[in-house]
Every structure is written in structure tokens, then in C-alpha cells.
Design a protein around this motif. Sequence first.
Motif, PDB file in Angstrom:
ATOM      1  N   SER B 179       0.836  -1.209   0.000  1.00 15.91           N
ATOM      2  CA  SER B 179       0.000   0.000   0.000  1.00 15.91           C
ATOM      3  C   SER B 179       0.871   1.259   0.000  1.00 15.91           C
ATOM      4  O   SER B 179       0.523   2.269  -0.615  1.00 15.91           O
ATOM      5  CB  SER B 179      -0.953  -0.003   1.197  1.00 15.91           C
ATOM      6  N   ILE B 180       2.026   1.177   0.664  1.00 17.27           N
ATOM      7  CA  ILE B 180       2.942   2.338   0.631  1.00 17.27           C
ATOM      8  C   ILE B 180       3.492   2.528  -0.781  1.00 17.27           C
ATOM      9  O   ILE B 180       3.602   3.648  -1.271  1.00 17.27           O
ATOM     10  CB  ILE B 180       4.090   2.136   1.640  1.00 17.27           C
ATOM     11  N   ASP B 181       3.827   1.408  -1.447  1.00 22.90           N
ATOM     12  CA  ASP B 181       4.301   1.497  -2.835  1.00 22.90           C
ATOM     13  C   ASP B 181       3.262   2.166  -3.725  1.00 22.90           C
ATOM     14  O   ASP B 181       3.585   3.049  -4.522  1.00 22.90           O
ATOM     15  CB  ASP B 181       4.611   0.098  -3.383  1.00 22.90           C
ATOM     16  N   ASP B 182       2.008   1.740  -3.574  1.00 17.79           N
ATOM     17  CA  ASP B 182       0.924   2.345  -4.376  1.00 17.79           C
ATOM     18  C   ASP B 182       0.832   3.840  -4.120  1.00 17.79           C
ATOM     19  O   ASP B 182       0.628   4.639  -5.035  1.00 17.79           O
ATOM     20  CB  ASP B 182      -0.415   1.685  -4.040  1.00 17.79           C
ATOM     21  N   LEU B 183       1.000   4.166  -2.822  1.00 18.51           N
ATOM     22  CA  LEU B 183       0.917   5.574  -2.430  1.00 18.51           C
ATOM     23  C   LEU B 183       1.991   6.396  -3.131  1.00 18.51           C
ATOM     24  O   LEU B 183       1.724   7.482  -3.661  1.00 18.51           O
ATOM     25  CB  LEU B 183       1.058   5.660  -0.913  1.00 18.51           C
ATOM     26  N   ILE B 184       3.208   5.848  -3.191  1.00 21.40           N
ATOM     27  CA  ILE B 184       4.313   6.569  -3.839  1.00 21.40           C
ATOM     28  C   ILE B 184       4.016   6.771  -5.320  1.00 21.40           C
ATOM     29  O   ILE B 184       4.196   7.861  -5.864  1.00 21.40           O
ATOM     30  CB  ILE B 184       5.642   5.814  -3.620  1.00 21.40           C
TER      31      ILE B 184
END
Lengths: 268, 268
Positions: B179-184
Motif C-alpha cells: 500500500s505504501i508502494d501504491d501511495l508513492i
Amino acid sequence: MRAVARIVDALDRLGRYVSRGVSEFGFAAALVGESLFWLVMGRARRQPVRLSAIFAQAMDIGIAAVPIITMLAATIGMMLAIQGIYTLRTFGAESRVTLGIALSTVREFSPLITGILVAGRSGSALAARLGTMRINQEIDSLTVMGISPVRFLVVPALVAMVVMLPLLTLWADLVALVAAGLYVSAELQTSLAAYVDEVITLLKLNDLLHGLAKSCIFAVLVTVVGVINGASVTGGAEGVGRMTTRSVVHAISAIVITDMVFAFMVTR
Amino acid sequence: MTSPAIEVRNLVTHYGSRQILRNVSLDVNEGEILVIMGGSGSGKTTLLNHLLGLLTPTSGTVRVLGKDINAIDPLELQELRTRIGVAFQGGALFSSMTVGENIALPLREHTKLDVTTIGIVTRLKLEVVSLAGFEDLMPSELSGGMIKRAALARAIVMDPRLLFCDEPSAGLDPVVAASIDDLILRLRDAMGMSIVVVTHDLESAFKIADRICMLDKGEVLALDTVDAIRTSPNERIQNLLNRRTEEAEIDPDAYLKRLLGEKKKDRI
């Protein structure tokens, strides 16, 4: 050969120790200089020192310390009265005790005890806070946000300390003198009013300023020692503990030594 | 073509007498996500600290958004830093402030916006990182993933041109890490910022990167697109990608010396 090696080793250690001490002094001087810079130039550099931050620190350093300062100052005043009367009884001069109490409280005991207490309370807290912030990268984080850590963290504490420590000292003067007066008037069967009268006649403004000037110096010492130790923390939680202890020991030593030097320079 | 967001030329750095980075050169283009990868001790954290201007290099230049970060005057550097956002590995949220105050800090310090606007922007950024409604909690009350997201929110609150993320997915479970990757990725698409991510997480690197910079023992091993890195014939790259340990060099003499604890004479 072995003896020579040992001497060289000892000299090596001594050299490292001295160079570390000198560099710490340099760091302290630079820190005070930078703090003054931000205090004066902050607004022009679009980084003003916030009044709210100073007030928050002042509450923490000053107001929150009032109860414990009151208690200790009263105890010290009382102790001085007891010892003073005991000593002077040898010459049958108990009635002259007020002079000793008034001068030693205002010139020495109040600033010293207040300084030591604030060093233990707030100097160590400052070191621990900065140390923890350093190992958590919070200091780096301030820097990369374009906020000077000295302006944001050190200057408010320094200003609050320089303002609050003399005020606390003044309060300690008052409390200690009154507590001593209560004991003296009870022991020697005189009135408190007569004691107060005597104190006011005996104390010169110069005596009061002597104590307050010292407390200003102590304020700078406590802050700078706390900040330097906090900023040099390495090695995690254990490092924070070590530097916090070091900051208290250094601050109290600095206070006591400065006190003596100041008294020597000014009274002679 | 526009000039690159970051331009590193022949960067050489030392830690004490130990050389960390050896002649590192790289560019980060406008609007791209560059992932800096490498094993532990490869120098990626050091490189990041140099890109942020936290360390001074031995030689070489680092130009960020067209400015040499080690040569510009302090006021310009401060201005430059308002256009850069950084999310540190541990979050580096200020533990004495609430999440909302943390995120609002750069706005409060660098802009003249009124309290209401700052509140709106803060909540807006919290929405972006899916942390709406958490602004009144203290950082200690958040989970690991939430801290990273709050740190990202603080990093983007000034709408920076350039965003740095240090190990955004380290220590998180795979779902939260994804989810952090998607956020980036979303941040780049929505705001068009250039992003530098330092990570050793292969999966996340392949997912978010436009280009990957492989660091090994302080050198740039490769700087290329994801596909080129994946198919690279270089043995050291394949070792890193396939998690093979490298064969240690066999030197019986050195091994014996290490076991006996004999220090190298030339080491300072």
C-alpha cells in the motif's frame, strides 16, 4: 622498551582527551554564537524565534520548578539560621546572625542551589530530549525541512533559562530569608519585623546583583552543557542515558567552579 | 529537455579515513522514480544523506533542482529545502507533537497561511495518505505503517518538487508495504514530483521504479531501467537480485590473523 611504550600510550590518551575537551569548548562557543545570531537575525532570515516556544520552555523550566525550589530554599534558610546561631553562640554574639544569613543566602546559597536544581531538572531533560531526537533522526528531519535546529530547539530553552533562573533565584532569596527569619525570631525571642528590618538595612543592591549575575551565567552553562551532551549522543538508548548523566555531572561541576571563580574575581 | 532534478558528479566521500562512496555519478530526471538499491553497507544511506545536504563530500558535486547544495548560501539552501520533502526510515515524527501538528509544522514555519488554511491543508494531506481523522493522536499511538504514512504526509505538505523516501517498506508486512508502494506511485502521478526511494526491498523496487541505481561497495554498479537491470548479465547484480551470497575470498593468512585478533598495522 615497554616503559617507553606505556608512556607514549599515556601521552596519546592525554592528547586525545585534551583535543576532545578543546573541541567541546569550541562547539559550546559556536553554539552560543549561533543562538545569539538566530535571536537577533531570525526575523530577517525568515526564521523568527517563536515567543510561544519560549513561554512553553519557561513554564517547564521556571514555573514547574517553583514548588521544589521553595521547599529547598526554606530548608537551606532554616539550616543557615541553625548553624549560624550555633557558631556565634561561642562568642555570645547570636544577635549578629542576621548578617551572615542575609549575605550568604543572597550571594551564595540561593543562586547555587537554584542552579544545581535546574541543572538536575531541566539541563538533563534538555540533554535527554535532544539525544533522543538525534537518534530518531528528528534533528535531521528539522534540518531538511529548512528549520534550524538551533533556532527551533536551543534558543527558546536558552532564553527561557536566562530569564527564569534569576527569577527563581530571587524567589529562593525571599523564601530562604523568611524561613531563616522565622527560626531566628523564635530562637532569639525577637520579632520577625525586627529581623526583616535588619535584613533590609544590611543587604546592599550589590549583594543581590552578585547573586543574580551568577544565576544568569549558570543559566547559560546549564543550557549549553545540556545541548552539547544531547547533540553528541551516539549509540542508542544507552548513549542517551550516558550523556544525560554526563550533562548533569558537567553542569553541576561547571556551576560550582564558576561560582568560586566569579566570587574570587568580583569580591577581591 | 529539462535539466535533471538531481545531478551527482564524481561524488567521493569518507567516514573518518574509511572511503564510503567511490566516484558516484547519477542523474534523477524530472518526474521519474529512481530507486537506489544495494545491500547493507553499500553506501546507500550515505548517498541519501549527501543528496539531502546533511553531509559534506570529500570531492564531487551534488546539484539539487539546479543548485549546488554544498556551495549555495544558507538562505538559498533554506528556500531550496522548502521544495524538498523527506520521509525518513523511522518516520522521525516529533514525539512531543500530535500527528496533525507534525504535518502542519513546515507550513507554520515557512508560510504565512492562517490557522484555518493550515488545518485544511493538513487534513487534505492526511486524506491523501489514508490517515484521515488521526490528526489528534500522538506518534507513539500509531502503528509502524501509519507512522510511515504520516511521515509521507509531512514530506508532501509543502507540495515539493522532489521527494526522498528512506526504506519506505522496511519492517512492514507485505500488504502494508504494497500500500505504501501504491501511495508513492499515486503521489508521482498526481503531483508530478521526482521521487528518490532508497530500499533493499527487491519486490517494491521493481514495482515502483522507473530506473534503478544499484550500489555496491560504494560504487554505482548499474543505473538503468527495471527491465535492463533484471536481464543484466553482470554477476554481482544477479547475485543481489537472486539473493545469492557472494563467495568470500579465501586467504588463509588473513583468516588466521583475524582469528588471533591481530590488527592491521596500517589501520588508524
